[in-house]
Design an enzyme around this catalytic site. Structure first.
Site, mmCIF file in Angstrom:
data_model
loop_
_atom_site.group_PDB
_atom_site.id
_atom_site.type_symbol
_atom_site.label_atom_id
_atom_site.label_comp_id
_atom_site.label_asym_id
_atom_site.label_seq_id
_atom_site.Cartn_x
_atom_site.Cartn_y
_atom_site.Cartn_z
ATOM 1 N N LEU A 10 0.820 -1.219 0.000
ATOM 2 C CA LEU A 10 0.000 0.000 0.000
ATOM 3 C C LEU A 10 0.851 1.265 0.000
ATOM 4 O O LEU A 10 0.362 2.336 -0.382
ATOM 5 C CB LEU A 10 -0.878 0.050 1.261
ATOM 6 C CG LEU A 10 -1.793 -1.121 1.581
ATOM 7 C CD1 LEU A 10 -2.441 -0.912 2.959
ATOM 8 C CD2 LEU A 10 -2.865 -1.264 0.516
ATOM 9 N N SER A 41 -5.035 1.096 -8.893
ATOM 10 C CA SER A 41 -6.094 2.111 -8.825
ATOM 11 C C SER A 41 -6.891 2.127 -10.119
ATOM 12 O O SER A 41 -6.362 1.824 -11.200
ATOM 13 C CB SER A 41 -5.452 3.483 -8.598
ATOM 14 O OG SER A 41 -6.390 4.503 -8.857
ATOM 15 N N HIS A 53 -7.531 4.693 -11.505
ATOM 16 C CA HIS A 53 -6.981 5.793 -12.302
ATOM 17 C C HIS A 53 -6.063 5.277 -13.419
ATOM 18 O O HIS A 53 -5.618 6.061 -14.247
ATOM 19 C CB HIS A 53 -6.280 6.815 -11.398
ATOM 20 C CG HIS A 53 -7.277 7.568 -10.562
ATOM 21 N ND1 HIS A 53 -8.095 8.545 -11.075
ATOM 22 C CD2 HIS A 53 -7.622 7.437 -9.250
ATOM 23 C CE1 HIS A 53 -8.895 9.011 -10.114
ATOM 24 N NE2 HIS A 53 -8.624 8.342 -9.004
ATOM 25 N N TYR A 77 -0.008 9.849 -11.401
ATOM 26 C CA TYR A 77 -0.387 8.837 -10.401
ATOM 27 C C TYR A 77 -0.860 7.563 -11.099
ATOM 28 O O TYR A 77 -0.411 6.449 -10.773
ATOM 29 C CB TYR A 77 -1.477 9.415 -9.502
ATOM 30 C CG TYR A 77 -2.119 8.426 -8.567
ATOM 31 C CD1 TYR A 77 -1.437 7.936 -7.456
ATOM 32 C CD2 TYR A 77 -3.423 7.970 -8.794
ATOM 33 C CE1 TYR A 77 -2.039 7.013 -6.599
ATOM 34 C CE2 TYR A 77 -4.025 7.065 -7.938
ATOM 35 C CZ TYR A 77 -3.327 6.586 -6.849
ATOM 36 O OH TYR A 77 -3.914 5.670 -6.010
ATOM 37 N N ARG A 121 -20.021 10.671 -7.978
ATOM 38 C CA ARG A 121 -19.040 9.728 -8.532
ATOM 39 C C ARG A 121 -18.871 8.506 -7.634
ATOM 40 O O ARG A 121 -18.771 7.376 -8.097
ATOM 41 C CB ARG A 121 -17.712 10.482 -8.723
ATOM 42 C CG ARG A 121 -16.668 9.707 -9.451
ATOM 43 C CD ARG A 121 -15.418 10.556 -9.730
ATOM 44 N NE ARG A 121 -14.321 9.665 -10.023
ATOM 45 C CZ ARG A 121 -13.539 9.150 -9.109
ATOM 46 N NH1 ARG A 121 -13.687 9.471 -7.837
ATOM 47 N NH2 ARG A 121 -12.572 8.309 -9.451
HETATM 48 N N1 LIG Z 1 -7.747 5.273 -0.503
HETATM 49 C C1 LIG Z 1 -8.239 4.988 -1.705
HETATM 50 O O1 LIG Z 1 -9.411 5.218 -1.977
HETATM 51 C C2 LIG Z 1 -7.347 4.349 -2.747
HETATM 52 C C3 LIG Z 1 -7.877 4.062 -4.004
HETATM 53 C C4 LIG Z 1 -7.070 3.464 -4.953
HETATM 54 C C5 LIG Z 1 -5.773 3.124 -4.651
HETATM 55 N N2 LIG Z 1 -5.280 3.434 -3.418
HETATM 56 C C6 LIG Z 1 -3.882 3.059 -3.135
HETATM 57 O O2 LIG Z 1 -3.847 2.359 -1.921
HETATM 58 C C7 LIG Z 1 -2.648 2.665 -1.212
HETATM 59 C C8 LIG Z 1 -2.987 3.170 0.179
HETATM 60 O O3 LIG Z 1 -3.823 4.301 0.064
HETATM 61 P P1 LIG Z 1 -4.285 5.107 1.345
HETATM 62 O O4 LIG Z 1 -5.511 5.837 0.961
HETATM 63 O O5 LIG Z 1 -4.285 4.235 2.531
HETATM 64 O O6 LIG Z 1 -3.105 6.173 1.427
HETATM 65 P P2 LIG Z 1 -2.495 6.878 2.741
HETATM 66 O O7 LIG Z 1 -1.748 8.066 2.269
HETATM 67 O O8 LIG Z 1 -3.544 7.060 3.766
HETATM 68 O O9 LIG Z 1 -1.473 5.783 3.252
HETATM 69 C C9 LIG Z 1 -0.233 5.553 2.627
HETATM 70 C C10 LIG Z 1 0.755 5.169 3.701
HETATM 71 O O10 LIG Z 1 2.018 4.929 3.034
HETATM 72 C C11 LIG Z 1 3.028 5.496 3.847
HETATM 73 N N3 LIG Z 1 4.159 5.844 3.005
HETATM 74 C C12 LIG Z 1 4.243 6.844 2.088
HETATM 75 N N4 LIG Z 1 5.455 6.872 1.542
HETATM 76 C C13 LIG Z 1 6.146 5.844 2.095
HETATM 77 C C14 LIG Z 1 7.467 5.358 1.933
HETATM 78 N N5 LIG Z 1 8.323 5.941 1.074
HETATM 79 N N6 LIG Z 1 7.844 4.275 2.640
HETATM 80 C C15 LIG Z 1 6.989 3.689 3.519
HETATM 81 N N7 LIG Z 1 5.740 4.128 3.750
HETATM 82 C C16 LIG Z 1 5.326 5.183 3.034
HETATM 83 C C17 LIG Z 1 2.403 6.731 4.476
HETATM 84 O O11 LIG Z 1 3.113 7.108 5.660
HETATM 85 C C18 LIG Z 1 0.982 6.263 4.747
HETATM 86 O O12 LIG Z 1 0.838 5.738 6.039
HETATM 87 C C19 LIG Z 1 -1.904 3.687 -2.054
HETATM 88 O O13 LIG Z 1 -0.941 2.995 -2.842
HETATM 89 C C20 LIG Z 1 -2.980 4.270 -2.938
HETATM 90 O O14 LIG Z 1 -2.457 4.736 -4.155
HETATM 91 C C21 LIG Z 1 -6.027 4.045 -2.459
#
Ligand SMILES: NC(=O)c1ccc[n+]([C@@H]2O[C@H](COP(=O)([O-])OP(=O)(O)OC[C@H]3O[C@@H](n4cnc5c(N)ncnc54)[C@H](O)[C@@H]3O)[C@@H](O)[C@H]2O)c1
Length: 282
Positions: free
Chosen positions: A86, A126, A128, A151, A189
């Site tokens: 994630l 995603s 996206h 992204y 959406r």
């Molecule tokens: N939330 C959504 O609706 C959604 C939808 C599609 C995809 N995603 C994908 O799911 C994943 C998690 O999303 P989220 O909403 O929980 O995001 P978030 O920003 O809440 O969590 C991401 C976590 O990754 C950690 N992080 C960032 N850079 C880092 C690094 N270099 N090393 C280690 N940890 C690191 C951050 O500290 C954070 O805790 C992401 O890859 C996002 O692109 C999320």
């Protein structure tokens, strides 16, 4: 109901129990949902983040590491039977930052997995990656990609890396093209894109435990009446969504004004809107 569970509580993958699962980015929105939701499903959940994760609860291990550091990721991967990846930037950013964190960071996760006994990797991709298709178009996992942002390009790269590591090194890889993970839908959406927290837990659990996934791409959304995506590959993993955004439809439609969050135009919503590119380094 959990998809697959052994009598000992350990879920199974590739015929052997999933005893230890690594979650990268465990401190974020989805990581926090999974941390809670995985309790009792796996023997040990190892949580990795650059940010603070609080103290370890029973059945948890905590690792502070940056996915941009390959040796740190390789150490964190030792002894795990599956990885949920994630960690990263969850929105549009400069190409430079997307490259370093989302693209190189994901490469480190696959490379660490290859070096450390080839645990299954479940990747948070995603929708996206296909954000330039029009709202209402029905998409399945085989449609040509149309990323709507740097992204989205980063996620497309991550899926392709997964394909490479599956074909070349025999890794099992599940790419989940997640919709909008939130407690409840709040925009028109979202009536098509919402993935509820409990469905997210189920989807990730199934992706970790379904037998013989090879390389699988699946859209991840709740059972939304207005959903745009074919969820059949997620269902093949055993996913049975329980929620439907329609429950909030009347309330949302009465209240919404933001045009980038309307249910028409590109599926990617605001991500697909042309803006002046952000120069790298800003
Ligand atoms: N939330 C959504 O609706 C959604 C939808 C599609 C995809 N995603 C994908 O799911 C994943 C998690 O999303 P989220 O909403 O929980 O995001 P978030 O920003 O809440 O969590 C991401 C976590 O990754 C950690 N992080 C960032 N850079 C880092 C690094 N270099 N090393 C280690 N940890 C690191 C951050 O500290 C954070 O805790 C992401 O890859 C996002 O692109 C999320």
């Amino acid at each position: 109901m959990p998809c697959v569970q052994t009598s000992s509580g350990a879920a199974r993958v590739r015929g052997s129990a999933v005893r230890r699962v690594l979650i990268t980015g465990a401190g974020g929105t989805i990581g926090t949902i999974l941390r809670e939701g995985f309790r009792g499903r796996f023997d040990v959940v190892r949580l990795l983040d650059v940010a603070a994760l609080g103290s370890a609860q029973p059945g948890e291990e905590i690792v502070t590491a940056d996915v941009r550091n390959l040796s740190a990721v390789a150490s964190a991967t030792a002894g795990v039977s599956a990885i949920v990846h994630l960690a990263g930037i969850p929105h549009e950013d400069t190409l430079e930052r997307i490259m370093q964190t989302n693209m190189v960071g994901t490469y480190h996760v696959f490379e660490a997995a290859r070096r450390q006994g080839r645990p299954r990797v479940v990747l948070a991709s995603s929708t996206h990656v296909t954000g330039f298709y029009e709202a209402g178009e029905r998409l399945g996992p085989d449609v040509p990609l149309r990323p709507d942002s740097f992204y989205g390009v980063g996620k497309a790269f991550a899926e392709n890396l997964g394909r490479l590591y599956a074909d070349k090194y025999g890794l099992e890889v599940v790419c989940l093209r997640l919709g909008t993970v939130a407690d409840r839908p709040t925009t028109p959406r979202h009536l098509s894109t919402w993935l509820s927290p409990r469905d997210a837990v189920e989807l990730f659990s199934c992706s970790l435990t379904a037998p013989g996934v090879g390389f699988t791409v699946a859209y991840g959304a709740s059972d939304n009446q207005r959903g745009w995506w074919d969820l059949s590959s997620a269902r093949q993993l055993g996913y049975r969504p329980a929620d439907d955004a329609e429950r909030w439809a009347a309330e949302i439609e009465a209240a919404t004004a933001d045009p980038s969050e309307s249910a028409s135009g590109p599926q990617g919503g605001g991500y697909a809107v042309e803006r002046a590119p952000v120069p790298d380094g800003q």
